[in-house]
Motif scaffolding. Sequence first.
Motif, PDB file in Angstrom:
ATOM      1  N   ILE A   6     -24.345  27.465 -56.759  1.00 28.67           N
ATOM      2  CA  ILE A   6     -25.332  26.915 -57.378  1.00 28.67           C
ATOM      3  C   ILE A   6     -26.102  27.938 -58.018  1.00 28.67           C
ATOM      4  N   GLN A   7     -26.375  29.048 -57.689  1.00 31.07           N
ATOM      5  CA  GLN A   7     -27.221  30.164 -58.466  1.00 31.07           C
ATOM      6  C   GLN A   7     -26.201  30.423 -59.698  1.00 31.07           C
ATOM      7  N   ARG A   8     -24.919  30.251 -59.775  1.00 28.40           N
ATOM      8  CA  ARG A   8     -24.170  30.336 -60.865  1.00 28.40           C
ATOM      9  C   ARG A   8     -24.551  29.315 -61.966  1.00 28.40           C
ATOM     10  N   ARG A   9     -24.481  28.043 -61.496  1.00 24.87           N
ATOM     11  CA  ARG A   9     -24.958  27.145 -62.337  1.00 24.87           C
ATOM     12  C   ARG A   9     -26.275  27.147 -62.810  1.00 24.87           C
ATOM     13  N   ILE A  10     -27.333  27.672 -61.940  1.00 25.27           N
ATOM     14  CA  ILE A  10     -28.419  27.851 -62.518  1.00 25.27           C
ATOM     15  C   ILE A  10     -28.797  28.854 -63.797  1.00 25.27           C
ATOM     16  N   ARG A  11     -27.825  30.055 -63.374  1.00 27.35           N
ATOM     17  CA  ARG A  11     -27.579  30.877 -64.579  1.00 27.35           C
ATOM     18  C   ARG A  11     -27.150  30.458 -65.983  1.00 27.35           C
ATOM     19  N   GLU A  12     -26.160  29.474 -65.481  1.00 25.84           N
ATOM     20  CA  GLU A  12     -25.373  28.644 -66.600  1.00 25.84           C
ATOM     21  C   GLU A  12     -26.635  27.825 -67.437  1.00 25.84           C
ATOM     22  N   VAL A  13     -27.251  27.203 -66.738  1.00 22.83           N
ATOM     23  CA  VAL A  13     -28.312  26.375 -67.333  1.00 22.83           C
ATOM     24  C   VAL A  13     -29.307  27.115 -68.114  1.00 22.83           C
ATOM     25  N   SER A  14     -29.732  28.331 -67.585  1.00 22.28           N
ATOM     26  CA  SER A  14     -30.834  28.991 -68.084  1.00 22.28           C
ATOM     27  C   SER A  14     -29.970  29.674 -69.507  1.00 22.28           C
ATOM     28  N   ASN A  15     -28.777  29.836 -69.550  1.00 23.49           N
ATOM     29  CA  ASN A  15     -28.110  30.175 -70.535  1.00 23.49           C
ATOM     30  C   ASN A  15     -28.015  29.189 -71.863  1.00 23.49           C
ATOM     31  N   LEU A  16     -27.738  28.060 -71.393  1.00 21.24           N
ATOM     32  CA  LEU A  16     -27.622  26.818 -72.198  1.00 21.24           C
ATOM     33  C   LEU A  16     -29.029  26.567 -72.656  1.00 21.24           C
ATOM     34  N   LEU A  17     -29.910  26.560 -72.051  1.00 21.13           N
ATOM     35  CA  LEU A  17     -31.351  26.472 -72.479  1.00 21.13           C
ATOM     36  C   LEU A  17     -31.820  27.346 -73.739  1.00 21.13           C
TER      37      LEU A  17
END
Length: 489
Positions: A6-17
């Motif tokens: 989940i942490q990884r996905r959160i980082r991914e979303v942060s990068n996407l944004l």
Amino acid sequence: MPADHIQRRIREVSNLLGKAEALLITAGAGMSVDSGLPDFRGNHGFWRAYPPLGKLGISFERMAQPYWFTERPAMAWAWYGHRARLYREATPHPGYRMLREWLQAMPAGGFVVTSNVDGQFLEAGFEARGLYELHGSIHHLQCVTPCSDAVWPAELSDLQIDLDTLTAAGELPRCPNCGALARPNVLMFNDMDWVEPRAREQARRFDQWLARVRGRRLVILEIGAGSAVPTIRRLGERIAQRNLATLVRCNPDAAESDDGIIALPMGALEALGAIDEARRSRRVHAAGLARSGAMAPTRAAERTGDVPAPPRGQHAAPRATIRLRLGEIACIDLETGGIELAWPQEVGADDGAACLFAFADHPSGWFPVPATSVHSPCGYQMRLIEFGAGNAALIAIISRDDDAVLTIGVARNSDDGGAIWHALYRTALSPLQPLECPRAPWIARRLDTDSPDHRAMVPELMQVGRIAAIAWLKFKAFEDWQRENESDD
Ligand SMILES: [Zn+2]
């Protein structure tokens, strides 16, 4: 603390944004719950909030019908009036502020679409011209009849509400045109009389905005939208497909699915807070790297390889046919497609070989392969995600701050090429380039880098990516060959 994947996905979303040009926020009831507003799904909570309705056995779905304004206007107005005040007095939770900041940072702007009628986005300072309340707003009224398309702001201060009996006393709101009873301008169940022009005008502005951001990098952030009435979910999914945007679903029941949705199975405020934190630490991290110059690797650093260590505990169940232990490297011969174990120092840069550094599946579906030993630039690593029964893959070269600097799409058959092209195109930050590659049926790549540090590494990264792509194809061919030989026995 959310789990690693989940942490990884959160980082991914942060990068996407961080890279997005436009942000679409779609929100359902779960967004309001964290401001302390009730979610009326399920009779238990609903009747606890309104005991008289419990005694009468009236569910939320039955109560939220226009029928009551003609049958029992005092009860209908007690209920809607109480809700309107509850919503008016609620303080939007900090997640709204975060969303507003992200939205304001978008070069092509943003838009909010919500099924909530509570007006919390306006209360939190979002601009009315960037808001589409697709079920209306409880803070606006219309005629019960209705005698016209008029919609006006609700003024309910004269309403006296007795919650014990659920009756409203005092002057009930009236239509200024015809004098009939007024009702909230919200879409109710079995509602043939909802006056739509206000929502239609919002929808028109929303469509215009969507047309303006077509072709721009769009991220859709869906928050607290349930599957019971999936209007918001379907809307986001449709736009994600049509505009080739990435959809992020924040909801406790969100599940990773095949259609490219990033699922954050968390409550609204928890998810937004985690993304916000990732964005802040990313900025701090990037600032630190820029100061130290750490993103400019030296030739010596490249030669040492700097093979990233695999995550702990994830090499227990090898996915490949050959079993690799931690620290071992498989050498793929690009001439013959043969594969054998090798140590990094035994593989030369120019002997036409690529190394696979394979271990078990990463929980997120990504696992770092193949760290090509001598080709591996310092500080970068690779991830692979497979599609379609292992016939197609994306190989991403990830920088230290978790940016996918270069992504190679590769498919073994041209039939699978379409899926890869679509996956690349959907998230592409730059034009796609078909990649010339003999014997590879289908390869394309995209380069995502604004940073001069990354740009300096591009020729090296291209070479690594190309070798990795060929290695993947060879590895798959070897798996096939091995399977065929096993079945012959
Ligand atoms: Zn009227």
